[in-house]
Design an enzyme around this catalytic site. Structure first.
Site, short mmCIF file in Angstrom:
data_model
loop_
_atom_site.label_atom_id
_atom_site.label_comp_id
_atom_site.label_asym_id
_atom_site.label_seq_id
_atom_site.Cartn_x
_atom_site.Cartn_y
_atom_site.Cartn_z
N CYS A 287 0.80 -1.23 0.00
CA CYS A 287 0.00 0.00 0.00
C CYS A 287 0.83 1.28 0.00
CB CYS A 287 -0.94 0.00 1.20
SG CYS A 287 -2.13 -1.34 1.10
N1 LIG Z 1 -2.91 -5.71 1.75
C1 LIG Z 1 -3.45 -4.70 2.39
O1 LIG Z 1 -3.18 -4.49 3.55
C2 LIG Z 1 -4.44 -3.76 1.72
C3 LIG Z 1 -5.14 -2.87 2.52
C4 LIG Z 1 -6.06 -2.02 1.94
C5 LIG Z 1 -6.24 -2.04 0.56
N2 LIG Z 1 -5.53 -2.92 -0.21
C6 LIG Z 1 -5.79 -2.90 -1.64
O2 LIG Z 1 -6.60 -4.01 -1.98
C7 LIG Z 1 -6.24 -4.53 -3.26
C8 LIG Z 1 -5.82 -5.98 -3.15
O3 LIG Z 1 -4.68 -6.07 -2.32
P1 LIG Z 1 -4.17 -7.42 -1.68
O4 LIG Z 1 -3.11 -7.05 -0.69
O5 LIG Z 1 -5.34 -8.24 -1.22
O6 LIG Z 1 -3.50 -8.10 -2.95
P2 LIG Z 1 -3.08 -9.64 -3.10
O7 LIG Z 1 -2.06 -9.69 -4.17
O8 LIG Z 1 -2.78 -10.23 -1.76
O9 LIG Z 1 -4.42 -10.34 -3.61
C9 LIG Z 1 -4.99 -10.10 -4.85
C10 LIG Z 1 -5.41 -11.43 -5.45
O10 LIG Z 1 -6.09 -11.18 -6.69
C11 LIG Z 1 -5.74 -12.23 -7.58
N3 LIG Z 1 -6.02 -11.79 -8.95
C12 LIG Z 1 -5.26 -11.02 -9.77
N4 LIG Z 1 -5.88 -10.82 -10.93
C13 LIG Z 1 -7.07 -11.48 -10.87
C14 LIG Z 1 -8.13 -11.65 -11.77
N5 LIG Z 1 -8.13 -11.09 -12.97
N6 LIG Z 1 -9.18 -12.41 -11.36
C15 LIG Z 1 -9.21 -12.99 -10.15
N7 LIG Z 1 -8.22 -12.87 -9.25
C16 LIG Z 1 -7.15 -12.11 -9.61
C17 LIG Z 1 -4.28 -12.47 -7.28
O11 LIG Z 1 -3.87 -13.75 -7.75
C18 LIG Z 1 -4.24 -12.33 -5.78
O12 LIG Z 1 -4.44 -13.58 -5.12
C19 LIG Z 1 -5.13 -3.61 -3.76
O13 LIG Z 1 -5.71 -2.58 -4.52
C20 LIG Z 1 -4.56 -3.03 -2.49
O14 LIG Z 1 -3.97 -1.77 -2.71
C21 LIG Z 1 -4.65 -3.79 0.35
#
Ligand SMILES: NC(=O)c1ccc[n+]([C@@H]2O[C@H](COP(=O)([O-])OP(=O)(O)OC[C@H]3O[C@@H](n4cnc5c(N)ncnc54)[C@H](O)[C@@H]3O)[C@@H](O)[C@H]2O)c1
Length: 413
Positions: free
Chosen positions: A255
């Site tokens: 993030c």
């Molecule tokens: N990790 C955090 O603490 C956090 C906190 C707030 C917001 N976010 C936001 O949330 C979003 C996701 O973050 P995250 O940390 O969960 O990411 P992550 O990489 O842990 O998880 C995302 C998942 O989506 C999957 N994916 C990718 N393309 C795909 C598709 N076309 N169809 C289906 N699945 C698909 C990936 O394989 C992965 O498992 C980002 O925008 C991030 O900025 C993350």
């Protein structure tokens, strides 16, 4: 319920909705993650495997978007990274929206949870979904609701962290509010998806800027011979108008090093350069190098060069209590020390191996005695760092965990 993307954001949401009694279709492109979820093996610290297993009866993990057809609402939780030249990479979002458009049904609600620049939901997501032939507002609903999860945190969870929601239409917002009330105690409606998108960015930029400020002051305080931790502790006694931030080896995770640059990119279209964001990024990116310099000086004072010295790193993930090494400053510090010829080892119970560095985690308890320097980069809960510091020839604390402890050969950021 449908959830797309089973990562740090999507998996906890899928489990929370399942626990609230919903049946969840969880779509993920990574078949290994699908297999893990099906086997009840969680790969996200915030969701213990026992909790996943208890909810599994109501969760169907799949790689097939077609399985989303019966869902009443679908949450998109795919990554929003930066491209190699640090521009928003909406590839995963585009791919998921296009795939969803193929199976979108009248009456469905789609909510984007991924962090992104203001305008993404309306200008990117909606047109892709409308390729289904359905119209937003008339045939289906769309909202943006930013995820605020803080991995590893137990006092604030999905349930008690207020949820901000902005819908394309009033009805879109109402439906999203009704949905999230099932798992969140407090809903914060805002007037548009753009306001919700910018809210999330403000929160992250606020942190990034304040961390940069305190990092810069830490470097200055050290030169002035002032203990920055004493100053922060003293300033924190002010009951109003001050919020505590602590210096450290730099920002990591998915993030803070990434999200602010989504706004920087968008701002250019409005003839603005977001100088606070750029400056904060610059200072924070510099911190691992500053820390290496600090380590070099400490070794030098002990009459040792980096080359050939045995350096034990404590903590490889970007923050305590999690195993996420994305953008971790610990990795950058290790890379630079390795380039300079250090004989590296590390201990991180959350990160068993670092294949790119050719290293496997070794328990510090047995290794501190052999190291020329022990560097605390990321403090995990439940570790007695004071005890490790006492047993080290040289202990460099980049997190201020040992403040208040008097040990010889202890150097603090
Ligand atoms: N990790 C955090 O603490 C956090 C906190 C707030 C917001 N976010 C936001 O949330 C979003 C996701 O973050 P995250 O940390 O969960 O990411 P992550 O990489 O842990 O998880 C995302 C998942 O989506 C999957 N994916 C990718 N393309 C795909 C598709 N076309 N169809 C289906 N699945 C698909 C990936 O394989 C992965 O498992 C980002 O925008 C991030 O900025 C993350």
């Amino acid at each position: 319920m449908g959830v797309i993307g089973l990562g740090y954001v999507g998996l906890p949401l899928a489990v929370a909705f399942a626990e609230a009694g919903e049946r969840v279709v969880a779509v993920e492109v990574d078949s290994q993650k699908v297999a893990a979820v099906r086997a009840g093996e969680s790969y996200i610290e915030d969701v213990p495997s026992e909790r996943l297993r208890a909810a599994l009866e109501r969760i169907r993990a799949t790689t097939r978007y077609a399985d989303l057809a019966p869902a009443e609402a679908i949450l998109i939780c795919v990554p929003t990274p930066l491209s190699a030249n640090r521009e928003p990479d909406l590839g995963p979002l585009n791919a998921s929206a296009q795939a969803l458009a193929q199976v979108l049904q009248p009456g469905q609600l789609v909510v984007l949870e991924s962090t992104t620049y203001p305008g993404t939901t309306r200008e990117r997501l909606v047109p892709l979904l409308e390729e289904s032939g359905l119209r937003v507002g008339a045939d289906f609903n769309v909202a943006f609701s930013p995820e605020r999860v803080d991995p590893g945190r137990t006092d604030y969870t999905l349930r008690n962290t207020p949820k901000v929601i902005g819908g394309i239409t009033e009805r879109c917002a109402e439906r999203a509010e009704e949905l999230y009330r099932r798992i969140c105690d407090h809903i914060v409606p805002v007037s548009t998806p753009e306001a919700a998108e910018l809210t999330k960015l403000l929160e992250n930029i606020f942190r990034s800027v304040n961390i940069a400020l305190v990092n810069e002051l830490a470097i200055l305080a050290e030169r002035m011979g002032i203990n920055i931790w004493e100053v922060i502790d003293a300033a924190s006694t002010k009951p109003y108008g001050f919020m505590r931030f602590e210096p450290g080896p730099g920002m990591g995770g998915h993030c803070l090093p990434v999200d602010p640059f989504y706004l920087t990119w968008r701002a250019r279209e409005f003839h603005m350069s977001t100088e606070f964001i750029e400056l904060a990024g610059k200072i924070n990116q510099q911190m691992p190098y500053h820390c290496v310099e600090r380590i070099e000086r400490a070794l030098n004072d002990a009459g040792k060069p980096v080359k050939g010295s045995r350096i034990l790193i404590l903590g490889a993930s970007y923050k305590g209590g999690v195993g996420d090494t994305r953008e971790s400053p610990a990795i950058r510090i290790m890379e630079v020390l390795a380039e300079r010829g250090a004989a590296l080892s590390y201990d991180d119970p959350f990160v068993p191996a670092l294949p790119d560095l050719g290293l496997e985690s070794t328990p510090a308890a047995g290794a501190v005695g052999d190291a020329d320097a022990v560097i605390l980069v990321t403090a995990h809960p439940g570790v007695d760092y004071a005890e490790l510091a006492r047993r080290s020839a040289l202990f460099v604390d980049l997190r201020g965990v040992t403040r208040g402890i008097e040990v010889e050969n202890l150097v603090r950021l």
